[in-house]
Design a protein around this motif. Structure first.
Motif, PDB file in Angstrom:
ATOM      1  N   GLY A   1       0.820  -1.230  -0.180  1.00 49.95           N
ATOM      2  CA  GLY A   1      -0.172   0.055   0.097  1.00 49.95           C
ATOM      3  C   GLY A   1       0.799   1.270  -0.060  1.00 49.95           C
ATOM      4  O   GLY A   1       2.034   1.326   0.236  1.00 49.95           O
ATOM      5  N   ALA A   2       0.436   2.269  -0.146  1.00 51.89           N
ATOM      6  CA  ALA A   2       1.011   3.646  -0.358  1.00 51.89           C
ATOM      7  C   ALA A   2       2.126   3.734  -1.214  1.00 51.89           C
ATOM      8  O   ALA A   2       3.055   4.437  -1.166  1.00 51.89           O
ATOM      9  N   GLY A   3       1.974   3.070  -2.369  1.00 49.94           N
ATOM     10  CA  GLY A   3       3.248   2.900  -3.167  1.00 49.94           C
ATOM     11  C   GLY A   3       4.336   2.176  -3.046  1.00 49.94           C
ATOM     12  O   GLY A   3       5.538   2.430  -3.561  1.00 49.94           O
ATOM     13  N   ILE A   4       4.286   1.186  -1.837  1.00 51.94           N
ATOM     14  CA  ILE A   4       5.534   0.644  -1.523  1.00 51.94           C
ATOM     15  C   ILE A   4       5.454  -0.879  -2.053  1.00 51.94           C
ATOM     16  O   ILE A   4       4.358  -1.366  -1.657  1.00 51.94           O
ATOM     17  N   GLY A   5       6.384  -1.499  -2.478  1.00 53.36           N
ATOM     18  CA  GLY A   5       6.367  -2.808  -2.668  1.00 53.36           C
ATOM     19  C   GLY A   5       7.694  -3.602  -2.312  1.00 53.36           C
ATOM     20  O   GLY A   5       8.680  -3.130  -2.344  1.00 53.36           O
ATOM     21  N   LEU A   6       7.516  -4.826  -1.701  1.00 54.93           N
ATOM     22  CA  LEU A   6       8.629  -5.534  -1.214  1.00 54.93           C
ATOM     23  C   LEU A   6       8.809  -7.017  -2.024  1.00 54.93           C
ATOM     24  O   LEU A   6       7.856  -7.662  -2.257  1.00 54.93           O
ATOM     25  N   VAL A   7      10.082  -7.281  -2.412  1.00 51.82           N
ATOM     26  CA  VAL A   7      10.242  -8.594  -2.613  1.00 51.82           C
ATOM     27  C   VAL A   7      11.258  -9.085  -1.535  1.00 51.82           C
ATOM     28  O   VAL A   7      12.179  -8.556  -1.375  1.00 51.82           O
ATOM     29  N   HIS A   8      11.171 -10.453  -1.279  1.00 47.54           N
ATOM     30  CA  HIS A   8      11.828 -11.096  -0.102  1.00 47.54           C
ATOM     31  C   HIS A   8      12.282 -12.396  -0.818  1.00 47.54           C
ATOM     32  O   HIS A   8      11.824 -13.078  -1.512  1.00 47.54           O
ATOM     33  N   PHE A   9      13.719 -12.551  -0.451  1.00 50.05           N
ATOM     34  CA  PHE A   9      14.527 -13.701  -0.652  1.00 50.05           C
ATOM     35  C   PHE A   9      15.490 -13.917   0.075  1.00 50.05           C
ATOM     36  O   PHE A   9      15.951 -13.175   1.078  1.00 50.05           O
ATOM     37  N   ASP A  10      15.979 -15.232  -0.078  1.00 45.00           N
ATOM     38  CA  ASP A  10      17.126 -15.854   1.208  1.00 45.00           C
ATOM     39  C   ASP A  10      18.529 -15.738   0.656  1.00 45.00           C
ATOM     40  O   ASP A  10      18.746 -16.085  -0.542  1.00 45.00           O
ATOM     41  N   GLY A  11      19.164 -14.677   1.256  1.00 47.40           N
ATOM     42  CA  GLY A  11      20.518 -14.519   0.934  1.00 47.40           C
ATOM     43  C   GLY A  11      21.310 -15.718   1.003  1.00 47.40           C
ATOM     44  O   GLY A  11      20.803 -16.789   1.779  1.00 47.40           O
TER      45      GLY A  11
END
Lengths: 208, 178
Positions: free
Chosen positions: A106-116
């Protein structure tokens, strides 16, 4: 159906049990004519499904994964940042073009999560996207955070400007807010140890 | 080997030598076929698109192992796609409709992939329902002859003869029988 030749179409369709399949494979390995016949049956089977046009993002992602993507110049740096191979870093960069990767907050924020890799086992790793004109709200870093800008123009509350290729270091207990300037979304790779605190509430991993 | 097959094989040889544009070309030629196949098996668009990416990435990394003497490039790709899609389906991460799955001939002619493909699709439509059903249960659901026999309550010998006859008819419609 005892003749191996009779079993070829069934094998091409993957319908034989393990023992029969082994028998066919053995016979095919020893007889090029049988191998050619099996190949023809397999080819026919491969054409049963109706074609479906893929969306453009799949090819963009594929090209990124083999080192021909639009963010390729960051693959070496991301490999070091996330303690992974360059090939793995390329696959991470490909996730930018995979719509399903983005957790829209929301509010123009997107997240991608991955394992390092192993050195990042205790860190949140991923990408953050901030849409034009939008802001990632004031937050406190609970550990050291390193970001690499891959797209767009980022400005923090102290007036510092960051562009593609710039690195942004945030020390433990430091606080800031950041926003996207210009017409295109800001995207940055981030490695954050211990997560962040927004409005007094800790945020980690996918829930960040 | 037809012209298209020779061009495919040349693209894979170029991929093995590190030519990224060759992969892009191969993708343009076969992505539609492989996405259609993935969708028939996993029935979920996002999962199928991920598989499409993964299969071509695997093809890029395994290009040096492709042997044109053992079959066509499109078959090499399709075998990988089917295997991955069935693995995904069996991992129960994708819900599916047991029972009627694979019964219908999907009339989704989004693009013509090749003359062979069009001919096989036409031949598939001309098979009897009984023949088409067992072929699709085997190929799209990964069922063995005995599992198909149990699913649709017919003798296993009948399953085998329907499968053999059905795929045999499809094979007759491919140009340049190998």
């Amino acid at each position: 159906m005892s003749d191996v030749r009779d079993l070829l179409p069934l094998h091409a369709l993957g319908a034989l049990d393990a023992d029969e399949a082994k028998l066919v494979e053995k016979a095919v390995a020893a007889d090029p004519a049988l191998a050619a016949e099996l190949a023809a049956y397999r080819d026919a089977a491969s054409l049963i499904a109706a074609p479906v046009a893929p969306p453009p993002n799949v090819k963009l992602r594929l090209m990124a994964s083999i080192g021909a993507g639009r963010y390729e110049r960051f693959s070496d740096r991301l490999a070091k940042l996330f303690d992974v191979t360059v090939d793995k870093a390329r696959e991470f960069l490909g996730l930018i073009d995979r719509p399903g990767s983005w957790d829209e907050r929301g509010a123009g924020i997107g997240l991608v999560h991955f394992d390092g890799g192993p050195a990042c086992a205790a860190a949140d790793c991923g990408f953050v996207r901030i849409d034009p004109g939008c802001m990632f709200p004031w937050h406190k870093h609970l550990g050291e955070e390193t970001s690499v800008i891959v797209q767009g123009h980022l400005v923090d509350n102290s007036g510092r400007h960051f562009h593609p290729g710039d690195e942004y270091l945030a020390s433990e207990t430091s606080e800031h807010a950041i926003r996207a300037e210009g017409d295109e979304p800001v995207i940055f790779a981030v490695r954050a140890f211990n997560g962040i605190e927004v409005g007094g509430q800790p945020h980690r991993g996918r829930g960040r | 080997m037809g012209d298209d097959d020779a061009e495919d094989a040349a693209l894979v040889a170029a991929m093995a030598a590190g030519d990224r544009t060759a992969l892009a070309s191969l993708y343009e030629r076969h992505a539609g076929l492989l996405l259609g196949l993935a969708l028939k098996i996993v029935r979920e668009r996002r999962e199928a698109e991920d598989l499409l990416h993964d299969v071509f990435l695997e093809a890029w990394r395994q290009a040096r192992h492709f042997d044109p003497k053992r079959g066509r490039v499109r078959t090499w790709l399709a075998i990988r796609m089917r295997s991955r899609a069935l693995d995904l389906q069996k991992s129960a991460r994708v819900s599916r409709n047991a029972g009627d799955a694979g019964l219908e001939v999907v009339a989704d002619e989004a693009e013509v992939v090749s003359p062979d493909h069009a001919r096989v699709r036409t031949a598939l439509a001309s098979l009897g329902d009984d023949q088409r059903r067992v072929v699709e249960l085997a190929y799209f659901e990964g069922l063995s002859c005995s599992e198909i026999a149990e699913r649709i309550a017919i003798p296993i010998g009948t399953v085998k003869s329907r499968l053999a006859a059905g795929l045999g008819k499809l094979r007759e419609h491919i140009g340049g029988k190998r």
